[in-house]
Write a protein that holds these residues in place. Structure first.
Motif, PDB file in Angstrom:
ATOM      1  N   VAL A 153       0.766  -1.299  -0.031  1.00 62.34           N
ATOM      2  CA  VAL A 153       0.035  -0.091  -0.019  1.00 62.34           C
ATOM      3  C   VAL A 153       0.947   1.320   0.011  1.00 62.34           C
ATOM      4  CG1 VAL A 153      -1.653   1.328   1.462  1.00 62.34           C
ATOM      5  CG2 VAL A 153      -1.901  -0.971   1.108  1.00 62.34           C
ATOM      6  N   ILE A 154       1.952   1.246   0.895  1.00 66.73           N
ATOM      7  CA  ILE A 154       2.874   2.277   1.013  1.00 66.73           C
ATOM      8  C   ILE A 154       3.599   2.674  -0.402  1.00 66.73           C
ATOM      9  CG2 ILE A 154       4.758   3.495   2.129  1.00 66.73           C
ATOM     10  CD1 ILE A 154       2.105   3.279   3.867  1.00 66.73           C
ATOM     11  N   LYS A 155       4.083   1.483  -0.912  1.00 70.13           N
ATOM     12  CA  LYS A 155       4.910   1.409  -2.072  1.00 70.13           C
ATOM     13  C   LYS A 155       3.769   2.269  -3.171  1.00 70.13           C
ATOM     14  CE  LYS A 155       7.723  -1.756  -4.788  1.00 70.13           C
ATOM     15  NZ  LYS A 155       9.066  -0.881  -4.477  1.00 70.13           N
ATOM     16  N   VAL A 156       2.726   1.771  -3.531  1.00 72.26           N
ATOM     17  CA  VAL A 156       1.726   2.189  -4.272  1.00 72.26           C
ATOM     18  C   VAL A 156       1.274   3.836  -4.194  1.00 72.26           C
ATOM     19  CG1 VAL A 156      -0.748   2.176  -5.048  1.00 72.26           C
ATOM     20  CG2 VAL A 156       0.594   0.028  -5.166  1.00 72.26           C
ATOM     21  N   PHE A 157       1.161   4.170  -2.923  1.00 71.36           N
ATOM     22  CA  PHE A 157       0.982   5.610  -2.511  1.00 71.36           C
ATOM     23  C   PHE A 157       2.011   6.493  -3.158  1.00 71.36           C
ATOM     24  CE2 PHE A 157       1.232   9.618  -0.381  1.00 71.36           C
ATOM     25  CZ  PHE A 157      -0.169   9.691  -0.056  1.00 71.36           C
ATOM     26  N   TYR A 161       1.919   9.328  -6.246  1.00 76.27           N
ATOM     27  CA  TYR A 161       2.295  10.646  -5.745  1.00 76.27           C
ATOM     28  C   TYR A 161       3.528  11.370  -6.531  1.00 76.27           C
ATOM     29  CZ  TYR A 161       3.866  14.570  -3.275  1.00 76.27           C
ATOM     30  OH  TYR A 161       4.047  16.253  -3.171  1.00 76.27           O
ATOM     31  N   GLU A 162       4.415  10.118  -6.985  1.00 77.14           N
ATOM     32  CA  GLU A 162       5.636  10.750  -8.049  1.00 77.14           C
ATOM     33  C   GLU A 162       4.954  10.934  -9.373  1.00 77.14           C
ATOM     34  OE1 GLU A 162       8.406  11.386  -7.327  1.00 77.14           O
ATOM     35  OE2 GLU A 162       8.341  10.929  -5.286  1.00 77.14           O
ATOM     36  N   TYR A 167      -2.744  14.160  -4.823  1.00 78.91           N
ATOM     37  CA  TYR A 167      -2.430  15.570  -4.580  1.00 78.91           C
ATOM     38  C   TYR A 167      -2.887  15.750  -3.175  1.00 78.91           C
ATOM     39  CZ  TYR A 167      -7.123  16.416  -6.189  1.00 78.91           C
ATOM     40  OH  TYR A 167      -8.535  16.629  -6.216  1.00 78.91           O
ATOM     41  N   ARG A 168      -2.498  16.769  -2.489  1.00 83.03           N
ATOM     42  CA  ARG A 168      -3.209  17.353  -1.076  1.00 83.03           C
ATOM     43  C   ARG A 168      -3.901  18.582  -1.457  1.00 83.03           C
ATOM     44  NH1 ARG A 168      -0.763  20.032   3.268  1.00 83.03           N
ATOM     45  NH2 ARG A 168      -1.620  19.483   5.307  1.00 83.03           N
ATOM     46  N   GLY A 169      -4.999  18.909  -0.990  1.00 80.80           N
ATOM     47  CA  GLY A 169      -5.583  20.336  -1.115  1.00 80.80           C
ATOM     48  C   GLY A 169      -6.682  20.494  -0.213  1.00 80.80           C
ATOM     49  N   PHE A 375      -5.974  13.321  -2.150  1.00 73.06           N
ATOM     50  CA  PHE A 375      -6.921  13.013  -3.166  1.00 73.06           C
ATOM     51  C   PHE A 375      -6.120  12.174  -4.225  1.00 73.06           C
ATOM     52  CE2 PHE A 375      -8.905  16.511  -1.236  1.00 73.06           C
ATOM     53  CZ  PHE A 375     -10.175  16.241  -1.174  1.00 73.06           C
ATOM     54  N   LEU A 376      -6.892  11.105  -4.892  1.00 76.51           N
ATOM     55  CA  LEU A 376      -6.356  10.346  -6.104  1.00 76.51           C
ATOM     56  C   LEU A 376      -7.187  10.894  -7.384  1.00 76.51           C
ATOM     57  CD1 LEU A 376      -4.538   8.159  -7.169  1.00 76.51           C
ATOM     58  CD2 LEU A 376      -6.574   6.581  -6.659  1.00 76.51           C
ATOM     59  N   ARG A 377      -6.426  11.349  -8.300  1.00 72.45           N
ATOM     60  CA  ARG A 377      -7.089  12.026  -9.691  1.00 72.45           C
ATOM     61  C   ARG A 377      -7.586  10.611 -10.235  1.00 72.45           C
ATOM     62  NH1 ARG A 377      -5.005  17.155 -10.071  1.00 72.45           N
ATOM     63  NH2 ARG A 377      -3.015  17.263  -8.927  1.00 72.45           N
ATOM     64  N   MET A 378      -8.914  10.585 -10.538  1.00 66.58           N
ATOM     65  CA  MET A 378      -9.494   9.178 -11.107  1.00 66.58           C
ATOM     66  C   MET A 378      -9.822   9.215 -12.558  1.00 66.58           C
ATOM     67  SD  MET A 378      -9.691   7.554  -8.405  1.00 66.58           S
ATOM     68  CE  MET A 378     -11.265   6.245  -8.610  1.00 66.58           C
ATOM     69  N   GLN A 379      -9.740  10.559 -13.195  1.00 64.13           N
ATOM     70  CA  GLN A 379      -9.917  10.525 -14.546  1.00 64.13           C
ATOM     71  C   GLN A 379      -8.880   9.371 -15.428  1.00 64.13           C
ATOM     72  OE1 GLN A 379     -12.790  11.979 -16.150  1.00 64.13           O
ATOM     73  NE2 GLN A 379     -12.177  10.432 -17.584  1.00 64.13           N
TER      74      GLN A 379
END
Length: 603
Positions: A153-157, A161-162, A167-169, A375-379
């Motif tokens: 899970v941490i590896k995927v996060f 992010y990379e 993103y954080r907002g 948040f995770l961009r879902m498009q």
């Protein structure tokens, strides 16, 4: 010798199940045969078996046993889910019974209690599945918070992010005041409510009101002119920063350019114009509360309005509200209606049916709230996951769920993946102060890597200068990796198991988690393996009682599956369920079905 007149399933079922386990007849290792793989929808780690589990796991067992009989290398992977919100709530309640508040404890102390609870209750549901006769490869049992799954899970996060996909907002989110955490849109259940529509008087500041147009509807009493706003949420007026009318609304033309006074609050606010306002709803005048409604927030940004957050995290009124401070929002609704009436500021009250969003986990009304979240961009993921289902590369049974799936993916919103909880995977973001005194953060798989990254921005930093994000990830952020992570395919993408068993063959699940889980597993499958995670998805129906009511603890209409097994034998109960389980349609369960199942098996 006297023969037994009646078949007794208990002795036979337990004897043979032990024999199968002792001889590892359910275990699977990669070999030259065609694999047949099924991953279990992981139940909550501290949960107990209910009738939905019975149905779902019976169908999986049938498919797996059939594959074995066909000579395939059948592998059914069991496991459990850490269930952040549900498990944390149970631990908080247990501590409360002992007079301990979560806030009295450090994170480490609380997590010790959570792990103790998990170890005490964690194996129950898997033991119950053994009673059911489930032919899982128990040596492969996985848990979403074990080392392999946690590291995955941490590896995927970090990877997402990379890639710029996380993103954080500050965004308007669904807030659960009981669990005191943000929720994703999918965790909000909308219910029909019999509400009230409160028509409130907003006094007009300017005294020179005049008939601008014959279509105007002007309100006046002994105290002067006033506008009327219809709202279902009078308790939010303390957060009003504008009134809005539609510029094309003839009846409210007289209000253009005016200012009004928020009732009871006595704050002067402007009347703004925007064609977002529905001319036909209520009086066509809208109170704008940018901190407490997603659409009002958009209006606030567009028109440069102030934002006043009047709620504490637990749903009580904050100091910023100014009135009713410390009172619960639902109590305020009752009290403010009386106070408005008494002050002559309530024009009228009407019955009104509307839909209200409730938290899927705690069943309390959610509160829209401005909050800093991840948040995770879902498009990007929707573009990956829609074509394979529409093209039947992944086949849904029944087919009708393809439309449900398509509609969600075509209207996808970014996924709020952070939760204000301690039980779960802690977000691997580390905060620090830069050399020029600004706040910044880095994302890294561990503290050592984070420090090295942070030192690139401020070379004088030490390990103790970094503070890790306190939020956890949404539980579904671990279970969306399930078909890959159970074979350790994130950490070691080319290991023998993942190459042999992935993609899996069939998924059996309920349609209620088509967005939470099914769609997201498809997304993760294409992102991390470049192919679908399963070939077929079989959606079961919902198990209902013979009157058609959904089974629930509160209704007391759900039988204990273990008592049924005790009475009719595992095969009798399973046969009974399958007699009434057409694909995708709800099951009207009646105990007499188990009796039929037992009688059939006796023959």
């Amino acid at each position: 010798m006297e023969l037994a007149s009646k078949y007794d399933p208990h002795a036979v079922e337990s004897k043979w199940y032990e024999y199968w386990l002792d001889n590892k007849l359910f275990s699977s290792k990669p070999d030259g045969r065609e694999p047949y793989t099924v991953v279990i929808p992981p139940p909550n780690v501290t949960g107990v078996l209910h009738m939905g589990h019975m149905l779902n796991n019976t169908i999986q067992d049938i498919l797996v046993r059939r594959a074995r009989m066909e000579g395939k290398n059948a592998c059914w992977v069991p496991g459990t889910d850490h269930a952040s919100i549900a498990t944390e709530a149970k631990v908080v309640n247990k501590l409360a019974e002992q007079g301990v508040k979560k806030t009295d404890l450090t994170r480490e102390q609380f997590l010790k209690h959570a792990w103790d609870w998990t170890h005490e209750h964690g194996g129950i549901i898997l033991k119950q599945l053994r009673k059911l006769g489930a032919s899982c490869d128990w040596d492969r049992t996985a848990f979403t918070m074990d080392e392999t799954r946690s590291e995955s899970v941490i590896k995927v996060f970090c990877d997402l992010y990379e890639k710029g996909l996380i993103y954080r907002g500050v965004r308007m989110v669904n807030w659960d005041p009981q669990a005191q955490t943000a929720l994703s849109d999918e965790e909000v259940i909308y219910k029909d409510e019999h509400s009230k529509l409160y028509y409130l008087k907003y006094r007009v500041v300017e005294a020179d009101c005049q008939q601008v147009d014959e279509g105007n509807i002007m309100h006046k009493d002994a105290k002067g002119y006033y506008a009327v706003v219809a709202t279902t949420r009078p308790e939010t007026i303390m957060g009003d920063t504008a009134m809005c009318i539609n510029p094309n609304d003839v009846k409210n033309t007289w209000l253009k350019g005016k200012h009004v006074i928020v009732p009871l609050v006595n704050r002067e606010i402007p009347v703004i114009e925007d064609d977002y306002v529905d001319i036909e709803f209520g009086t066509g005048c809208l109170k704008v509360t940018p901190a407490h409604d997603i659409n009002d927030h958009a209006l606030g940004l567009k028109h440069g309005l102030a934002t006043i957050d009047i709620f504490n995290d637990n749903g009580t009124i904050s100091e910023a509200g100014g009135l009713y401070v410390g009172m619960d929002r639902m109590e305020v609704r009752k009290q403010i209606a009386k106070d408005l009436e008494q002050a002559g500021l309530m024009e009228k009250l009407e019955d009104y049916d509307n839909k209200v969003g409730f938290s899927e986990r705690t069943n309390v009304p959610i509160e829209p709230k401005l909050s800093t979240q991840w948040f995770l961009r879902m498009q990007h993921f929707a573009d990956l996951a829609l074509p394979p289902v529409m093209n039947d590369d992944i086949e849904f049974y029944p087919k009708k769920y393809k439309n449900t799936y398509r509609h969600w993916l075509e209207n996808i919103k970014d996924w709020c993946i952070s939760r204000q909880l301690w039980w779960g995977h802690r977000i691997p973001a580390y905060y620090f102060t830069t050399a020029d005194g600004k706040k910044d953060f880095v994302v890294a798989e561990n503290a050592a890597t984070a420090l090295a990254k942070a030192q690139e921005k401020n070379s004088s930093l030490k390990a103790e200068d970094l503070e890790q994000e306190s939020d956890c990830l949404d539980t579904w952020f671990s279970s969306w990796l399930w078909p890959i992570s159970v074979f350790d395919g994130i950490r070691h993408p080319d290991n023998g198991d993942i190459k042999y068993y992935y993609p899996t063959s069939d998924l059996v699940t309920g349609p209620d988690i088509i967005f939470f889980w099914v769609a997201r597993m498809i997304m993760a499958g294409y992102e991390y393996k470049g192919k679908f995670p399963f070939k077929h998805v079989y959606f079961t129906g919902i198990v209902r009682d013979k009157l058609g009511r959904k089974m629930s603890k509160s209704l007391g209409n759900s039988p204990d599956p273990l008592m049924l097994i005790d009475k009719y034998g595992a095969d009798g109960v399973r046969m009974g369920m399958m007699l009434s389980a057409p694909a995708g349609n709800d099951i009207l369960f009646d105990e007499t079905l188990c009796e039929q199942g037992r009688n059939f098996n006796n023959k």
